[in-house]
Design a protein around this motif. Structure first.
Motif, mmCIF file in Angstrom:
data_model
loop_
_atom_site.group_PDB
_atom_site.id
_atom_site.type_symbol
_atom_site.label_atom_id
_atom_site.label_comp_id
_atom_site.label_asym_id
_atom_site.label_seq_id
_atom_site.Cartn_x
_atom_site.Cartn_y
_atom_site.Cartn_z
ATOM 1 N N HIS A 1 -72.546 25.771 1.739
ATOM 2 C CA HIS A 1 -73.797 25.938 2.491
ATOM 3 C C HIS A 1 -74.018 24.753 3.440
ATOM 4 C CE1 HIS A 1 -75.352 29.573 0.621
ATOM 5 N NE2 HIS A 1 -75.041 29.086 -0.571
ATOM 6 N N ILE A 2 -73.735 23.541 2.960
ATOM 7 C CA ILE A 2 -73.904 22.362 3.824
ATOM 8 C C ILE A 2 -72.937 22.418 5.004
ATOM 9 C CG2 ILE A 2 -73.673 19.849 3.939
ATOM 10 C CD1 ILE A 2 -74.604 19.740 1.022
ATOM 11 N N ASN A 3 -71.669 22.731 4.731
ATOM 12 C CA ASN A 3 -70.684 22.784 5.808
ATOM 13 C C ASN A 3 -71.040 23.860 6.827
ATOM 14 O OD1 ASN A 3 -69.421 20.888 4.232
ATOM 15 N ND2 ASN A 3 -67.535 22.031 3.936
ATOM 16 N N LEU A 4 -71.527 24.986 6.331
ATOM 17 C CA LEU A 4 -71.947 26.064 7.223
ATOM 18 C C LEU A 4 -73.081 25.574 8.118
ATOM 19 C CD1 LEU A 4 -71.581 29.057 7.956
ATOM 20 C CD2 LEU A 4 -73.180 29.621 6.117
ATOM 21 N N GLY A 5 -74.032 24.853 7.529
ATOM 22 C CA GLY A 5 -75.131 24.308 8.325
ATOM 23 C C GLY A 5 -74.649 23.333 9.379
ATOM 24 N N ARG B 1 -80.927 26.475 1.753
ATOM 25 C CA ARG B 1 -80.267 27.217 0.679
ATOM 26 C C ARG B 1 -79.530 26.243 -0.237
ATOM 27 N NH1 ARG B 1 -80.044 30.393 -3.359
ATOM 28 N NH2 ARG B 1 -78.050 31.434 -3.728
ATOM 29 N N ALA B 2 -78.840 25.263 0.337
ATOM 30 C CA ALA B 2 -78.154 24.256 -0.474
ATOM 31 C C ALA B 2 -79.145 23.530 -1.376
ATOM 32 C CB ALA B 2 -77.422 23.266 0.423
ATOM 33 N N LEU B 3 -80.306 23.189 -0.830
ATOM 34 C CA LEU B 3 -81.309 22.452 -1.607
ATOM 35 C C LEU B 3 -81.992 23.332 -2.646
ATOM 36 C CD1 LEU B 3 -82.765 20.277 1.261
ATOM 37 C CD2 LEU B 3 -81.549 19.455 -0.765
ATOM 38 N N SER B 4 -82.033 24.619 -2.411
ATOM 39 C CA SER B 4 -82.595 25.508 -3.434
ATOM 40 C C SER B 4 -81.688 25.557 -4.660
ATOM 41 C CB SER B 4 -82.791 26.920 -2.875
ATOM 42 O OG SER B 4 -81.557 27.600 -2.718
ATOM 43 N N ILE B 5 -80.401 25.299 -4.445
ATOM 44 C CA ILE B 5 -79.431 25.276 -5.541
ATOM 45 C C ILE B 5 -79.384 23.902 -6.184
ATOM 46 C CG2 ILE B 5 -76.987 25.610 -6.148
ATOM 47 C CD1 ILE B 5 -76.875 27.382 -3.515
ATOM 48 N N HIS B 6 -79.394 22.867 -5.343
ATOM 49 C CA HIS B 6 -79.295 21.476 -5.829
ATOM 50 C C HIS B 6 -80.327 20.623 -5.089
ATOM 51 C CE1 HIS B 6 -76.620 17.666 -6.503
ATOM 52 N NE2 HIS B 6 -77.757 17.639 -7.170
ATOM 53 N N PRO B 7 -81.551 20.579 -5.594
ATOM 54 C CA PRO B 7 -82.623 19.858 -4.886
ATOM 55 C C PRO B 7 -82.369 18.367 -4.708
ATOM 56 C CG PRO B 7 -83.526 21.317 -6.572
ATOM 57 C CD PRO B 7 -82.049 21.271 -6.795
ATOM 58 N N GLY B 8 -81.494 17.785 -5.507
ATOM 59 C CA GLY B 8 -81.236 16.357 -5.406
ATOM 60 C C GLY B 8 -80.030 16.003 -4.573
ATOM 61 N N ASN B 9 -79.557 16.902 -3.742
ATOM 62 C CA ASN B 9 -78.373 16.625 -2.922
ATOM 63 C C ASN B 9 -78.777 15.837 -1.681
ATOM 64 O OD1 ASN B 9 -76.271 17.161 -0.778
ATOM 65 N ND2 ASN B 9 -75.286 18.141 -2.515
ATOM 66 N N ALA B 10 -78.430 14.566 -1.652
ATOM 67 C CA ALA B 10 -78.849 13.681 -0.565
ATOM 68 C C ALA B 10 -78.290 14.128 0.777
ATOM 69 C CB ALA B 10 -78.421 12.243 -0.877
ATOM 70 N N PRO C 1 -71.365 32.243 -4.489
ATOM 71 C CA PRO C 1 -72.593 32.220 -3.679
ATOM 72 C C PRO C 1 -73.393 30.923 -3.775
ATOM 73 C CG PRO C 1 -72.381 34.310 -4.826
ATOM 74 C CD PRO C 1 -71.333 33.409 -5.397
ATOM 75 N N ASP C 2 -73.290 30.214 -4.877
ATOM 76 C CA ASP C 2 -74.075 28.992 -5.063
ATOM 77 C C ASP C 2 -73.264 27.725 -4.786
ATOM 78 O OD1 ASP C 2 -76.248 30.484 -5.698
ATOM 79 O OD2 ASP C 2 -76.109 30.190 -7.862
ATOM 80 N N TYR C 3 -72.237 27.832 -3.980
ATOM 81 C CA TYR C 3 -71.391 26.681 -3.664
ATOM 82 C C TYR C 3 -72.136 25.793 -2.663
ATOM 83 C CZ TYR C 3 -66.814 24.393 -3.644
ATOM 84 O OH TYR C 3 -65.774 23.521 -3.815
ATOM 85 N N ASN D 1 -64.812 31.502 7.488
ATOM 86 C CA ASN D 1 -64.200 31.010 6.257
ATOM 87 C C ASN D 1 -65.226 30.452 5.280
ATOM 88 O OD1 ASN D 1 -61.061 31.133 6.242
ATOM 89 N ND2 ASN D 1 -61.648 30.730 8.360
ATOM 90 N N TYR D 2 -66.254 29.772 5.783
ATOM 91 C CA TYR D 2 -67.313 29.316 4.875
ATOM 92 C C TYR D 2 -68.005 30.511 4.228
ATOM 93 C CZ TYR D 2 -66.847 24.701 7.069
ATOM 94 O OH TYR D 2 -66.371 23.505 7.526
ATOM 95 N N GLU D 3 -68.232 31.548 5.015
ATOM 96 C CA GLU D 3 -68.901 32.730 4.469
ATOM 97 C C GLU D 3 -68.027 33.446 3.447
ATOM 98 O OE1 GLU D 3 -70.022 34.769 8.056
ATOM 99 O OE2 GLU D 3 -72.001 33.775 8.119
ATOM 100 N N LYS D 4 -66.713 33.409 3.647
ATOM 101 C CA LYS D 4 -65.814 33.991 2.646
ATOM 102 C C LYS D 4 -65.885 33.196 1.347
ATOM 103 C CE LYS D 4 -62.495 36.276 5.719
ATOM 104 N NZ LYS D 4 -61.110 36.281 6.251
ATOM 105 N N ALA D 5 -65.950 31.881 1.472
ATOM 106 C CA ALA D 5 -66.090 31.050 0.264
ATOM 107 C C ALA D 5 -67.373 31.400 -0.468
ATOM 108 C CB ALA D 5 -66.072 29.570 0.637
ATOM 109 N N LEU D 6 -68.451 31.601 0.291
ATOM 110 C CA LEU D 6 -69.741 31.909 -0.326
ATOM 111 C C LEU D 6 -69.789 33.321 -0.899
ATOM 112 C CD1 LEU D 6 -72.023 30.118 2.246
ATOM 113 C CD2 LEU D 6 -71.793 29.553 -0.189
ATOM 114 N N ALA D 7 -68.975 34.212 -0.365
ATOM 115 C CA ALA D 7 -68.886 35.548 -0.956
ATOM 116 C C ALA D 7 -68.257 35.477 -2.348
ATOM 117 C CB ALA D 7 -68.077 36.473 -0.052
ATOM 118 N N ILE D 8 -67.387 34.467 -2.534
ATOM 119 C CA ILE D 8 -66.725 34.283 -3.829
ATOM 120 C C ILE D 8 -67.619 33.485 -4.778
ATOM 121 C CG2 ILE D 8 -64.701 33.259 -4.965
ATOM 122 C CD1 ILE D 8 -63.276 33.653 -2.168
#
Length: 307
Positions: free
Chosen positions: A194-198, A216-225, A188-190, A179-186
């Motif tokens: 990516h965090i939940n999948l990890g 991958r999450a940090l490549s999209i949002h480097p400031g995500n704590a 991709p930069d969510y 289901n996480y991968e389906k969300a990311l197919a819709i």
């Protein structure tokens, strides 16, 4: 530009017709946009006083009260709108969201179910019903509701994410990943997907996959704590302590008082032989050294509390 022009227009209308409900209403919305919430309440309240059947104004007044964290007042506005138009599905869903934000899960679920009675194919109502069921610790009902949301809106990324979250808590990890991968197919930069999948990969012991997801999450949002924190946890499990400490350091720069970040940092420092530093962080973290595998997982409320 346009906001100030619109404000000037409505003010001109009010000069010539000071009891014009629509002008008061829309000027209130513009005032809300610039953060003058108390004035917005006064303006929209004046509109509904002049026109007691003004459904849209009641809904938007509820939205201003939400911005002010005045949940009971917001709920009362939505109830007033629904007394005028019981089949106003969006208002009923928003009332459910307000009740849910107030911790009144049973009442929220009842509103979503009433919304579905009027609109049986409302993905938004099913999605929020799933959120309420999850909070009520009814995973089967939550799973069913999210699946109904997806059936009615196959591109509903948030529904896939929240379905994955419930499946994760039920330890149905393979299904959660799907289901996480389906969300990311819709989308991709969510980042949250990516965090939940990890997090799920980490729980399964698939640390390399977890690390890739966090990066991958940090490549999209480097400031995500949360992504830095969870990446640190995975690196710590691989005993890459210096890399883990580096990630916790970034997370703590963003949120220095966060107890779980400090606890994780403290444990990593102690493992690395830096006992004094580690104990300082453990003290800030109230001595909690266990990791929260659900860190970073968030419920996404459908819709905005607006009329």
């Amino acid at each position: 530009g346009r906001l100030s022009e619109a404000e000037e227009l409505y003010q001109r209308v009010l000069i010539s017709a000071p009891r014009h409900p629509a002008a008061l209403h829309f000027l209130g919305l513009l005032t809300q946009e610039i953060g003058e919430l108390d004035i917005a309440v006064e303006l929209i309240d004046a509109a509904v006083a002049l026109r007691p059947d003004y459904i849209e104004a009641y809904c938007n007044l509820g939205g201003v009260f939400c911005d002010l964290d005045r949940w009971d007042d917001a709920a009362e506005c939505l109830r007033k709108a629904l007394s005028l138009e019981p089949g106003f599905v969006e208002a009923r869903i928003n009332l459910g969201i307000i009740l849910q934000e107030s911790g009144r899960m049973d009442e929220a679920a009842a509103q979503y179910e009433k919304a579905l009675a009027y609109a049986p194919e409302s993905a938004e109502a099913y999605f929020n019903l799933g959120n309420a069921f999850r909070k009520m610790k009814k995973p089967r009902d939550a799973i069913s509701s999210y699946r109904n949301a997806i059936e009615n809106a196959p591109d509903y990324a948030d529904a896939y994410i929240n379905l994955g979250l419930v499946l994760h808590t039920e330890r149905r990890f393979d299904e959660a990943i799907v289901n996480y991968e389906k969300a990311l197919a819709i989308v991709p930069d969510y980042v949250q997907a990516h965090i939940n999948l990890g997090i799920t990969f980490k729980e399964m012991g698939r640390l390399d996959d977890a690390i890739r997801s966090y990066r991958r999450a940090l490549s999209i949002h480097p400031g995500n704590a949360e992504a830095h924190f969870n990446l640190g946890n995975a690196l710590q499990e691989q005993w890459d302590l210096n890399a883990a400490i580096a990630r916790y350091t970034v997370a703590l720069k963003i949120d220095p008082e966060n107890s779980k970040y400090n606890s994780a940092m403290g444990l990593a420092l102690i493992k690395a032989g830096r006992h004094e530093e580690g104990l300082k962080h453990q003290h800030i973290g109230a001595g909690v050294i266990s990791f929260d595998i659900d860190s970073g997982v968030r419920i996404h409320f459908g819709g905005q509390v607006r009329g």
